[in-house]
Design a protein around this motif. Structure first.
Motif, mmCIF file in Angstrom:
data_model
loop_
_atom_site.group_PDB
_atom_site.id
_atom_site.type_symbol
_atom_site.label_atom_id
_atom_site.label_comp_id
_atom_site.label_asym_id
_atom_site.label_seq_id
_atom_site.Cartn_x
_atom_site.Cartn_y
_atom_site.Cartn_z
ATOM 1 N N MET A 49 4.528 -21.253 -23.374
ATOM 2 C CA MET A 49 3.531 -20.321 -22.812
ATOM 3 C C MET A 49 2.106 -20.828 -23.047
ATOM 4 O O MET A 49 1.292 -20.875 -22.134
ATOM 5 C CB MET A 49 3.713 -18.924 -23.417
ATOM 6 C CG MET A 49 5.026 -18.292 -23.011
ATOM 7 S SD MET A 49 5.093 -16.523 -23.259
ATOM 8 C CE MET A 49 5.228 -16.413 -25.012
ATOM 9 N N ASN A 50 1.816 -21.202 -24.293
ATOM 10 C CA ASN A 50 0.480 -21.746 -24.587
ATOM 11 C C ASN A 50 0.315 -23.132 -23.977
ATOM 12 O O ASN A 50 -0.791 -23.510 -23.585
ATOM 13 C CB ASN A 50 0.261 -21.822 -26.098
ATOM 14 C CG ASN A 50 -0.296 -20.534 -26.646
ATOM 15 O OD1 ASN A 50 -1.362 -20.100 -26.232
ATOM 16 N ND2 ASN A 50 0.426 -19.902 -27.550
ATOM 17 N N LYS A 96 -2.785 -23.920 -21.798
ATOM 18 C CA LYS A 96 -3.772 -24.909 -22.243
ATOM 19 C C LYS A 96 -3.836 -26.128 -21.323
ATOM 20 O O LYS A 96 -4.860 -26.810 -21.285
ATOM 21 C CB LYS A 96 -3.500 -25.303 -23.698
ATOM 22 C CG LYS A 96 -3.963 -24.199 -24.646
ATOM 23 C CD LYS A 96 -4.139 -24.676 -26.058
ATOM 24 C CE LYS A 96 -4.920 -23.690 -26.879
ATOM 25 N NZ LYS A 96 -4.251 -22.445 -27.201
ATOM 26 N N ASN A 151 -6.909 -18.007 -21.810
ATOM 27 C CA ASN A 151 -5.688 -18.425 -22.515
ATOM 28 C C ASN A 151 -4.848 -17.183 -22.850
ATOM 29 O O ASN A 151 -3.651 -17.114 -22.591
ATOM 30 C CB ASN A 151 -6.093 -19.168 -23.785
ATOM 31 C CG ASN A 151 -4.944 -19.885 -24.467
ATOM 32 O OD1 ASN A 151 -5.120 -20.850 -25.179
ATOM 33 N ND2 ASN A 151 -3.733 -19.414 -24.251
ATOM 34 N N GLU A 152 -5.533 -16.185 -23.392
ATOM 35 C CA GLU A 152 -4.881 -14.928 -23.781
ATOM 36 C C GLU A 152 -4.233 -14.262 -22.552
ATOM 37 O O GLU A 152 -3.089 -13.804 -22.615
ATOM 38 C CB GLU A 152 -5.971 -14.011 -24.360
ATOM 39 C CG GLU A 152 -5.492 -12.894 -25.194
ATOM 40 C CD GLU A 152 -5.189 -13.302 -26.619
ATOM 41 O OE1 GLU A 152 -5.547 -14.428 -27.023
ATOM 42 O OE2 GLU A 152 -4.567 -12.492 -27.307
ATOM 43 N N VAL A 158 -1.136 -16.245 -21.269
ATOM 44 C CA VAL A 158 0.007 -16.064 -22.176
ATOM 45 C C VAL A 158 0.573 -14.642 -22.040
ATOM 46 O O VAL A 158 1.790 -14.446 -22.007
ATOM 47 C CB VAL A 158 -0.396 -16.375 -23.632
ATOM 48 C CG1 VAL A 158 0.710 -16.009 -24.596
ATOM 49 C CG2 VAL A 158 -0.733 -17.848 -23.796
ATOM 50 N N ALA A 159 -0.323 -13.659 -21.919
ATOM 51 C CA ALA A 159 0.133 -12.266 -21.787
ATOM 52 C C ALA A 159 0.943 -12.092 -20.507
ATOM 53 O O ALA A 159 1.993 -11.439 -20.510
ATOM 54 C CB ALA A 159 -1.062 -11.330 -21.781
ATOM 55 N N SER A 179 4.262 -13.834 -20.896
ATOM 56 C CA SER A 179 5.075 -13.079 -21.843
ATOM 57 C C SER A 179 5.660 -11.835 -21.161
ATOM 58 O O SER A 179 6.812 -11.481 -21.358
ATOM 59 C CB SER A 179 4.207 -12.699 -23.030
ATOM 60 O OG SER A 179 4.957 -12.076 -24.000
ATOM 61 N N VAL A 237 -0.371 -7.040 -22.608
ATOM 62 C CA VAL A 237 -1.508 -6.769 -23.511
ATOM 63 C C VAL A 237 -2.484 -7.923 -23.362
ATOM 64 O O VAL A 237 -2.187 -9.043 -23.767
ATOM 65 C CB VAL A 237 -1.031 -6.684 -24.981
ATOM 66 C CG1 VAL A 237 -2.196 -6.374 -25.897
ATOM 67 C CG2 VAL A 237 0.047 -5.634 -25.134
ATOM 68 N N THR A 265 -7.602 -7.379 -26.330
ATOM 69 C CA THR A 265 -7.518 -6.625 -27.581
ATOM 70 C C THR A 265 -8.748 -6.986 -28.415
ATOM 71 O O THR A 265 -9.439 -7.966 -28.127
ATOM 72 C CB THR A 265 -6.255 -6.998 -28.371
ATOM 73 O OG1 THR A 265 -6.306 -8.401 -28.651
ATOM 74 C CG2 THR A 265 -4.996 -6.698 -27.587
ATOM 75 N N ARG A 292 -11.373 -13.475 -31.635
ATOM 76 C CA ARG A 292 -10.949 -14.881 -31.642
ATOM 77 C C ARG A 292 -11.779 -15.684 -30.649
ATOM 78 O O ARG A 292 -12.256 -16.775 -30.952
ATOM 79 C CB ARG A 292 -9.466 -14.975 -31.270
ATOM 80 C CG ARG A 292 -8.931 -16.399 -31.265
ATOM 81 C CD ARG A 292 -7.705 -16.488 -30.416
ATOM 82 N NE ARG A 292 -6.562 -15.850 -31.036
ATOM 83 C CZ ARG A 292 -5.536 -16.503 -31.556
ATOM 84 N NH1 ARG A 292 -5.513 -17.805 -31.515
ATOM 85 N NH2 ARG A 292 -4.545 -15.868 -32.095
#
Lengths: 294, 167
Positions: B71-72, B76, B109-110, B113-114, B117, B126, B129, B135
């Motif tokens: 996923m990352n 990336k 990136n978040e 991945v979300a 996922s 999600v 956050t 971060r």
């Protein structure tokens, strides 16, 4: 050494070539992800377990250095406020002694109750304390790497806790390092019980740092501040370990209440956790898996 | 950037991740070291290396702490390409621009991945956050600071300092 080639250099900075590589890489990862997704069933992959086993020595070594450095920093900082600390500690010790006196009396009473009810088996058995090596909070995934693996008796599904309450469960086990899913993870769930009313529900992480208690009927008398503990009905977590306290109760649109729970564990301050023995159901599953692989 | 240097950069990112991860101060420093490593490679303007470095960094991160490997790595690789495009095409620079680009990249990136996922592991979507924003902010700050250190004329500063002392 290879001679420097201008042609190679130009080709490398060409966005088209980069785009082709990007598409290839993305396709490979889509295939890898698709291959993992259906077979996963909530557990980590074998590849991940191998990787964790291989990287364990590096992680342990760097973790040791990091711990030593932070201890050194703490020790230096402690020199400055040692006096205040001393007064505070004396006060705390006094309070602890009073608490110990009360707890001793309660423990005696509890032991008697347990003997009478034969409920000793309901208590979780602690295997040992394990350090946290890495914390990941990304896109609802809330996981930690713990410095213990199959060599220390960790099995997939082993619950993790601290004296304040439940932390999560191990999902992937390497030889010296394991990955655990925190209770706050968006896909984590645990069978829960409201201590005062005895009602059973399911606690789920919302991925934002709080928990949601589901399946509590609108007829319930649950109130703000009620303690929520593990119910021991999910086949993973032991019974009676605190999970959190009810922070809000709202009437949902359906048959159930919308209950938010503040975790009793401060997840941002975890450094070491207690590893609990896996439930009998999980132990049987692991043993069955082992004998099948033989 | 040479392949050996890229590998060294990724190893350094992994070591820093472990180092901060074990420290009790980790909640103040949730820097995405793997994204920083990808950005450093992207800064050289080499698309192929940036994509490959990004995907390797992401795979390493996934193997350490994600439920699904890839996923990352997926996210990336895209960010490696995107950051190189920014490095090559965008005229303005400086630590503020780098910090801002890394802030956006971390949020992206978040989000990727979300999304993956939610699609593949059926977990709830999600994205933004408090943790993700913090971060992204800290990663942006670290990137900006690195850029400032990179651009600072250390040699001249050292020569001037020596001359001042000699006088």
């Amino acid at each position: 050494m290879r001679p420097h080639s201008a042609r190679v250099e130009v080709a490398a900075v060409n966005p088209r070539r980069g785009g082709a590589v990007l598409v290839t890489v993305l396709l490979v990862w889509v295939l890898v992800l698709s291959a993992q997704a259906p077979a996963r069933g909530g557990r980590g992959t074998v590849l991940q377990a191998w990787f964790l086993s291989l990287s364990a020595p590096v992680m342990q070594a760097v973790g040791g250095v990091s711990r030593a450095v932070s201890r050194r920093i703490e020790a230096t900082a402690a020199l400055f406020d040692a006096r205040e600390e001393n007064v505070r500690l004396r006060r705390e010790l006094d309070a602890r002694e009073r608490e110990l006196f009360r707890l001793r009396a309660e423990a005696l009473e509890d032991a008697e109750d347990r003997r009478l009810l034969g409920a000793g088996s309901g208590l979780p058995s602690v295997i040992g304390s394990v350090p946290i090596l890495l914390v990941e909070r990304r896109a609802g995934v809330q996981s930690v790497l713990v410095g213990a693996g199959s060599a220390e008796g960790v099995a997939p599904g082993s619950p993790l806790a601290v004296p304040a309450g439940l932390v999560g469960r191990v999902v992937t086990v390497g030889r010296g390092v394991s990955r655990a899913q925190l209770l706050l993870d968006a896909s984590a769930a645990a069978g829960a019980r409201i201590a005062r009313t005895g009602e059973l529900g399911v606690v789920r992480g919302d991925g934002h740092g709080t928990l949601v208690l589901n399946n509590i009927a609108t007829t319930s008398t649950v109130a703000r501040g009620d303690l929520v503990e593990s119910a021991g009905i999910d086949g993973i977590y032991p019974r009676g370990v605190p999970i959190g306290r009810v922070s809000s109760v709202a009437r949902g649109s359906k048959l159930f209440l919308e209950i938010r729970v503040t975790p009793s564990v401060d997840f941002s301050r975890l450094t070491d956790v207690l590893l609990l023995a896996p439930s009998p159901a999980i132990r049987e599953g692991v043993e069955a898996g082992r004998s099948a692989s033989r | 950037m040479k392949a050996g240097r890229v590998a060294l950069l990724l190893a350094a990112a992994a070591v820093l991740e472990f180092f901060v991860g074990r420290s009790p101060y980790r909640r103040f420093l949730p820097i995405d070291w793997f994204l920083l490593a990808t950005a450093v490679v992207a800064r050289s303007g080499d698309f192929v290396r940036a994509v490959l470095a990004g995907t390797a960094a992401g795979a390493l991160e996934d193997a350490l702490s994600m439920p699904l490997i890839g996923m990352n790595a997926f996210a990336k690789a895209i960010l490696g390409y995107g950051l190189t495009l920014v490095a090559v095409r965008v005229v303005f620079g400086g630590s503020l621009a780098v910090g801002l680009a890394l802030f956006v990249a971390s949020i992206a990136n978040e989000a990727i991945v979300a999304l993956l996922s939610a699609l593949l592991a059926q977990s709830p979507l999600v994205i933004v956050t408090k943790d993700a924003l913090w971060r992204a902010a800290v990663t942006g700050l670290a990137g900006g600071a690195l850029e400032s250190a990179w651009e600072f004329p250390w040699r001249e500063w050292w020569t001037r300092r020596r001359l001042r002392r000699l006088r």
